[in-house]
Motif scaffolding. Structure first.
Motif, PDB file in Angstrom:
ATOM      1  N   ILE A   1       2.848   3.652   7.269  1.00  0.00           N
ATOM      2  CA  ILE A   1       3.633   2.500   7.731  1.00  0.00           C
ATOM      3  C   ILE A   1       3.815   1.498   6.603  1.00  0.00           C
ATOM      4  O   ILE A   1       4.911   0.967   6.383  1.00  0.00           O
ATOM      5  CB  ILE A   1       2.951   1.846   8.957  1.00  0.00           C
ATOM      6  N   ASP A   2       2.744   1.233   5.866  1.00  0.00           N
ATOM      7  CA  ASP A   2       2.840   0.299   4.735  1.00  0.00           C
ATOM      8  C   ASP A   2       3.847   0.806   3.700  1.00  0.00           C
ATOM      9  O   ASP A   2       4.631   0.019   3.142  1.00  0.00           O
ATOM     10  CB  ASP A   2       1.471   0.125   4.077  1.00  0.00           C
ATOM     11  N   ARG A   3       3.835   2.103   3.428  1.00  0.00           N
ATOM     12  CA  ARG A   3       4.761   2.670   2.450  1.00  0.00           C
ATOM     13  C   ARG A   3       6.209   2.577   2.947  1.00  0.00           C
ATOM     14  O   ARG A   3       7.125   2.304   2.158  1.00  0.00           O
ATOM     15  CB  ARG A   3       4.391   4.130   2.163  1.00  0.00           C
TER      16      ARG A   3
ATOM     17  N   THR B   1      -6.067   5.924   9.582  1.00  0.00           N
ATOM     18  CA  THR B   1      -5.902   5.420   8.221  1.00  0.00           C
ATOM     19  C   THR B   1      -4.617   5.940   7.585  1.00  0.00           C
ATOM     20  O   THR B   1      -3.853   5.185   6.959  1.00  0.00           O
ATOM     21  CB  THR B   1      -7.117   5.824   7.364  1.00  0.00           C
TER      22      THR B   1
ATOM     23  N   ARG C   1      -1.505   4.216   9.122  1.00  0.00           N
ATOM     24  CA  ARG C   1      -1.315   2.838   8.653  1.00  0.00           C
ATOM     25  C   ARG C   1      -0.843   2.811   7.200  1.00  0.00           C
ATOM     26  O   ARG C   1       0.000   1.980   6.826  1.00  0.00           O
ATOM     27  CB  ARG C   1      -2.618   2.056   8.833  1.00  0.00           C
ATOM     28  N   LEU C   2      -1.355   3.723   6.388  1.00  0.00           N
ATOM     29  CA  LEU C   2      -0.901   3.797   5.000  1.00  0.00           C
ATOM     30  C   LEU C   2       0.574   4.192   4.931  1.00  0.00           C
ATOM     31  O   LEU C   2       1.343   3.659   4.118  1.00  0.00           O
ATOM     32  CB  LEU C   2      -1.747   4.807   4.228  1.00  0.00           C
TER      33      LEU C   2
ATOM     34  N   ALA D   1      -0.121   9.436   0.145  1.00  0.00           N
ATOM     35  CA  ALA D   1      -0.719   8.699   1.258  1.00  0.00           C
ATOM     36  C   ALA D   1      -2.037   9.330   1.674  1.00  0.00           C
ATOM     37  O   ALA D   1      -3.026   8.630   1.944  1.00  0.00           O
ATOM     38  CB  ALA D   1       0.251   8.651   2.440  1.00  0.00           C
TER      39      ALA D   1
ATOM     40  N   ASP E   1      -4.667   8.498  -0.814  1.00  0.00           N
ATOM     41  CA  ASP E   1      -5.172   7.141  -0.578  1.00  0.00           C
ATOM     42  C   ASP E   1      -6.164   7.131   0.583  1.00  0.00           C
ATOM     43  O   ASP E   1      -7.167   6.407   0.552  1.00  0.00           O
ATOM     44  CB  ASP E   1      -4.013   6.183  -0.274  1.00  0.00           C
TER      45      ASP E   1
ATOM     46  N   ARG F   1       7.476   0.338   4.972  1.00  0.00           N
ATOM     47  CA  ARG F   1       7.911  -1.056   4.888  1.00  0.00           C
ATOM     48  C   ARG F   1       8.216  -1.450   3.446  1.00  0.00           C
ATOM     49  O   ARG F   1       9.196  -2.153   3.176  1.00  0.00           O
ATOM     50  CB  ARG F   1       6.840  -1.962   5.491  1.00  0.00           C
ATOM     51  N   ALA F   2       7.394  -0.976   2.519  1.00  0.00           N
ATOM     52  CA  ALA F   2       7.609  -1.308   1.105  1.00  0.00           C
ATOM     53  C   ALA F   2       8.873  -0.651   0.562  1.00  0.00           C
ATOM     54  O   ALA F   2       9.527  -1.182  -0.346  1.00  0.00           O
ATOM     55  CB  ALA F   2       6.395  -0.874   0.279  1.00  0.00           C
TER      56      ALA F   2
END
Length: 293
Positions: A64-66, A58, A61-62, A33, A36, A68-69
């Motif tokens: 959080i995206d991980r 940043t 948010r990265l 993360a 990224d 959720r995925a």
């Protein structure tokens, strides 16, 4: 890339790693993360007025995206899930506050939604004010306060304030390993709190209990059955380490590495034993018995 941008990023990297690890419960995922975030920084950093705030926003948010995925993958995980162990040498002063990386605390964070987790960590652990957290997450300040309140209810009891010294905690860990190696079940029982738990994470890739063991008798019974049936893999090497703030050991077994950490209880006995055997969570374990990254 401008050297000043690289310098600005590297100054924030340790904080970003700490934040991402608490969000994701994985050393490898945290590093990915942050990498990224570095890629995005290399493209946009030159026009940023507040690098620290931009990088925290940043990275959050990265993460959080991980999260959720990974939701479906976590739900299908075989057996108990434990965070990827955070390993430090026993000989050094801990970089991390034990209560903020303890397994109990990280497991409590797992019960939160990604947004609740982010709000709680940013405000209560990393001391960001509510306005800054709201800006980071693109939410209103009242919404952020509500998320923080809900999160606090879930994790209030999970941030242990260690009531025993590091020396006493290490004594308990050493005594448990000695009794286990010698097959001294009475000695093991005497070290465990009556309501102790044992969590073993094999991820379906290594032998491990498929449920949380609850109570002194339950734990000793399993260890005794393993000893009787000689199902335990041969132990080739043992190295002391601090694992998620707890005293513990990195083990080299015949079928790969493992970590075991001991959470001391209020009564001077062991409250919990956490063992990670899933090889996917131990790629960062070096030959010296500490994290290789």
């Amino acid at each position: 890339m401008d050297a000043s941008l690289t310098e600005a990023f590297e100054a924030q990297r340790p904080r970003l790693i700490r934040l991402a690890y608490r969000m994701l419960g994985s050393v490898a995922e945290a590093e990915d993360a942050v990498q990224d975030a570095w890629i995005r920084w290399s493209r946009a950093g030159e026009g940023v007025e507040d690098p620290a705030a931009w990088l925290v926003r940043t990275t959050t948010r990265l993460a959080i995206d991980r999260l959720r995925a990974a939701k479906a993958q976590r739900e299908a995980y075989r057996g108990p899930w434990l965070p990827e162990p955070l390993i430090e040498p026993l000989t050094e002063d801990p970089v991390e506050r034990a209560e903020d990386v303890s397994v109990a605390f990280l497991l409590a964070l797992e019960r939160l939604s990604p947004l609740e987790r982010a709000v709680f960590l940013l405000h209560d652990v990393f001391d960001e004010d509510y306005g800054t957290v709201a800006e980071t997450l693109g939410r209103t300040e009242p919404a952020v306060r509500q998320l923080a309140s809900r999160a606090r209810e879930h994790v209030r009891e999970a941030r242990p304030r260690f009531s025993v010294s590091q020396e006493e905690a290490l004594r308990l860990a050493n005594a448990f390993m000695a009794a286990s190696t010698q097959g001294d079940m009475a000695g093991l029982s005497a070290l465990l709190a009556e309501d102790a738990i044992m969590v073993t994470d094999g991820g379906g890739k290594r032998a491990a209990a498929l449920r949380v063991l609850v109570g002194r008798e339950d734990i000793v019974d399993l260890l005794q059955r393993i000893a009787w049936r000689q199902h335990a893999p041969e132990m080739l090497q043992v190295g002391g380490a601090r694992i998620n703030g707890y005293p513990g050991f990195v083990l080299t077994l015949a079928d790969g590495p493992a970590t075991v950490a001991f959470q001391p209880g209020q009564d001077g006995l062991i409250a919990a034993v956490y063992m990670v055997r899933n090889p996917e969570k131990l790629a960062h374990v070096g030959a010296t018995g500490v994290g290789s990254r």
